[in-house]
Design a protein around this motif. Structure first.
Motif, PDB file in Angstrom:
ATOM      1  N   UNK A 127       0.837  -1.201   0.000  1.00  0.00           N
ATOM      2  CA  UNK A 127       0.000   0.000   0.000  1.00  0.00           C
ATOM      3  C   UNK A 127       0.873   1.253   0.000  1.00  0.00           C
ATOM      4  N   UNK A 128       0.367   2.314  -0.597  1.00  0.00           N
ATOM      5  CA  UNK A 128       1.018   3.621  -0.477  1.00  0.00           C
ATOM      6  C   UNK A 128       0.619   4.215   0.875  1.00  0.00           C
ATOM      7  N   UNK A 129       1.223   5.342   1.227  1.00  0.00           N
ATOM      8  CA  UNK A 129       0.891   5.992   2.496  1.00  0.00           C
ATOM      9  C   UNK A 129      -0.581   6.393   2.543  1.00  0.00           C
ATOM     10  N   UNK A 130      -1.140   6.752   1.410  1.00  0.00           N
ATOM     11  CA  UNK A 130      -2.556   7.111   1.370  1.00  0.00           C
ATOM     12  C   UNK A 130      -3.441   5.871   1.449  1.00  0.00           C
ATOM     13  N   UNK A 131      -3.088   4.817   0.721  1.00  0.00           N
ATOM     14  CA  UNK A 131      -3.920   3.609   0.682  1.00  0.00           C
ATOM     15  C   UNK A 131      -4.021   2.937   2.044  1.00  0.00           C
ATOM     16  N   UNK A 132      -2.949   2.965   2.818  1.00  0.00           N
ATOM     17  CA  UNK A 132      -2.943   2.298   4.118  1.00  0.00           C
ATOM     18  C   UNK A 132      -3.870   2.999   5.109  1.00  0.00           C
ATOM     19  N   UNK A 133      -4.280   4.211   4.809  1.00  0.00           N
ATOM     20  CA  UNK A 133      -5.179   4.947   5.697  1.00  0.00           C
ATOM     21  C   UNK A 133      -6.537   4.262   5.822  1.00  0.00           C
ATOM     22  N   UNK A 134      -6.855   3.388   4.890  1.00  0.00           N
ATOM     23  CA  UNK A 134      -8.123   2.656   4.952  1.00  0.00           C
ATOM     24  C   UNK A 134      -8.223   1.819   6.226  1.00  0.00           C
ATOM     25  N   UNK A 135      -7.065   1.564   6.864  1.00  0.00           N
ATOM     26  CA  UNK A 135      -7.054   0.757   8.079  1.00  0.00           C
ATOM     27  C   UNK A 135      -7.141   1.597   9.356  1.00  0.00           C
ATOM     28  N   UNK A 152     -16.336  -3.816 -10.146  1.00  0.00           N
ATOM     29  CA  UNK A 152     -16.242  -3.408 -11.538  1.00  0.00           C
ATOM     30  C   UNK A 152     -15.445  -2.117 -11.732  1.00  0.00           C
ATOM     31  N   UNK A 153     -14.895  -1.552 -10.645  1.00  0.00           N
ATOM     32  CA  UNK A 153     -14.089  -0.343 -10.760  1.00  0.00           C
ATOM     33  C   UNK A 153     -12.631  -0.667 -10.467  1.00  0.00           C
ATOM     34  N   UNK A 154     -11.746   0.262 -10.803  1.00  0.00           N
ATOM     35  CA  UNK A 154     -10.310   0.024 -10.636  1.00  0.00           C
ATOM     36  C   UNK A 154      -9.899   0.107  -9.175  1.00  0.00           C
ATOM     37  N   UNK A 155      -8.713  -0.426  -8.890  1.00  0.00           N
ATOM     38  CA  UNK A 155      -8.185  -0.347  -7.535  1.00  0.00           C
ATOM     39  C   UNK A 155      -8.009   1.106  -7.104  1.00  0.00           C
ATOM     40  N   UNK A 156      -7.498   1.943  -8.010  1.00  0.00           N
ATOM     41  CA  UNK A 156      -7.313   3.354  -7.665  1.00  0.00           C
ATOM     42  C   UNK A 156      -8.623   3.988  -7.233  1.00  0.00           C
ATOM     43  N   UNK A 157      -9.691   3.692  -7.955  1.00  0.00           N
ATOM     44  CA  UNK A 157     -11.001   4.239  -7.613  1.00  0.00           C
ATOM     45  C   UNK A 157     -11.472   3.712  -6.261  1.00  0.00           C
ATOM     46  N   UNK A 158     -11.286   2.418  -6.017  1.00  0.00           N
ATOM     47  CA  UNK A 158     -11.680   1.832  -4.730  1.00  0.00           C
ATOM     48  C   UNK A 158     -10.993   2.525  -3.564  1.00  0.00           C
ATOM     49  N   UNK A 159      -9.669   2.678  -3.681  1.00  0.00           N
ATOM     50  CA  UNK A 159      -8.915   3.286  -2.585  1.00  0.00           C
ATOM     51  C   UNK A 159      -9.317   4.740  -2.370  1.00  0.00           C
ATOM     52  N   UNK A 160      -9.613   5.447  -3.451  1.00  0.00           N
ATOM     53  CA  UNK A 160     -10.035   6.836  -3.305  1.00  0.00           C
ATOM     54  C   UNK A 160     -11.381   6.919  -2.592  1.00  0.00           C
ATOM     55  N   UNK A 161     -12.293   6.012  -2.922  1.00  0.00           N
ATOM     56  CA  UNK A 161     -13.582   5.978  -2.234  1.00  0.00           C
ATOM     57  C   UNK A 161     -13.390   5.653  -0.750  1.00  0.00           C
ATOM     58  N   UNK A 162     -12.450   4.734  -0.450  1.00  0.00           N
ATOM     59  CA  UNK A 162     -12.173   4.393   0.951  1.00  0.00           C
ATOM     60  C   UNK A 162     -11.680   5.611   1.724  1.00  0.00           C
ATOM     61  N   UNK A 163     -10.756   6.357   1.121  1.00  0.00           N
ATOM     62  CA  UNK A 163     -10.210   7.538   1.772  1.00  0.00           C
ATOM     63  C   UNK A 163     -11.287   8.610   1.930  1.00  0.00           C
ATOM     64  N   UNK A 164     -12.090   8.785   0.884  1.00  0.00           N
ATOM     65  CA  UNK A 164     -13.188   9.755   0.960  1.00  0.00           C
ATOM     66  C   UNK A 164     -14.132   9.410   2.109  1.00  0.00           C
ATOM     67  N   UNK A 165     -14.363   8.104   2.298  1.00  0.00           N
ATOM     68  CA  UNK A 165     -15.275   7.684   3.367  1.00  0.00           C
ATOM     69  C   UNK A 165     -14.731   8.015   4.748  1.00  0.00           C
ATOM     70  N   UNK A 166     -13.482   7.645   5.015  1.00  0.00           N
ATOM     71  CA  UNK A 166     -12.951   7.856   6.360  1.00  0.00           C
ATOM     72  C   UNK A 166     -12.794   9.339   6.686  1.00  0.00           C
TER      73      UNK A 166
END
Length: 206
Positions: A127-135, A152-166
């Motif tokens: 994970x990048x420093x941003x992606x690991x924030x999902x935890x 059906x969406x890309x990993x980049x999109x998934x991680x961005x949605x995760x970050x937006x949520x938290x």
């Protein structure tokens, strides 16, 4: 990163316990029927257990109804997922019935009703420093990424949605995600990616 609101600190976990506990009781007949069908059509064990990372990278056992057979090749290796996933297994996934045992994970505190979906342990090191924030929060039965494309969406999109949520957790957002999840399940949208029966493996791309 996470605003420590009253909902985040107290109410979210309280609702997780109450709602998952009620669901476990109300849906117990469904659990029984699905378990019998899984045992009959796919064999034992009925429950698929896999270790996943949760909040603060703490590892826990995630429970799901199994959806694949244990068919192997002549060398004894498991066949590819698409060859082990039966029509019955596809039905369980498309209706999200395979996810029902995760209600126990929610009740125990491993997961939340809404949050980033728990992924594989092997991803923690890439994970990048941003992606690991999902935890920073408990993983969820459903999440913002799931109602915006699921597999059906890309990993980049998934991680961005995760970050937006938290960064914007609230009671209203969680309610919205739950109702959108019900809609997605009913119309069976985003179950698979374009190139896999579930989702492609994450290889650390940015």
């Amino acid at each position: 990163m996470i605003e420590e609101t009253f909902y985040v600190k107290y109410m979210k976990r309280f609702l997780d316990i109450i709602l998952s506990g009620l669901a476990l009781i109300v849906l117990s007949p469904v659990y029984l029927v699905v378990a019998i069908l899984v045992r009959t059509k796919l064999g034992s064990p009925v429950i698929f257990i896999q270790k996943r990372p949760g909040k603060d990278n703490k590892i826990f056992n995630m429970y799901k109804f199994r959806t694949m057979t244990d068919k192997r090749d002549e060398q004894g290796d498991l066949l590819p997922d698409d060859e082990r996933l039966t029509s019955f297994g596809k039905m369980l996934r498309s209706t999200s019935l395979d996810e029902l045992p995760e209600l126990w994970n929610i009740f125990k505190g491993d997961m939340s009703i809404v949050g980033p979906r728990p992924l594989l342990i092997e991803y923690l090191d890439i994970y990048t420093d941003d992606q690991i924030k999902r935890h920073l929060v408990r993983p969820g039965l459903t999440g913002l990424a799931q109602v915006n494309g699921r597999n059906a969406i890309s990993w980049n999109e998934k991680f961005q949605f995760d970050i937006d949520y938290i960064e914007s957790i609230s009671l209203l957002l969680d309610i919205k995600i739950v109702f959108l999840t019900i809609k997605k399940v009913l119309i069976k949208e985003g179950i698979s990616s374009d190139t896999s029966v579930t989702i492609e493996k994450f290889n650390g791309e940015n």
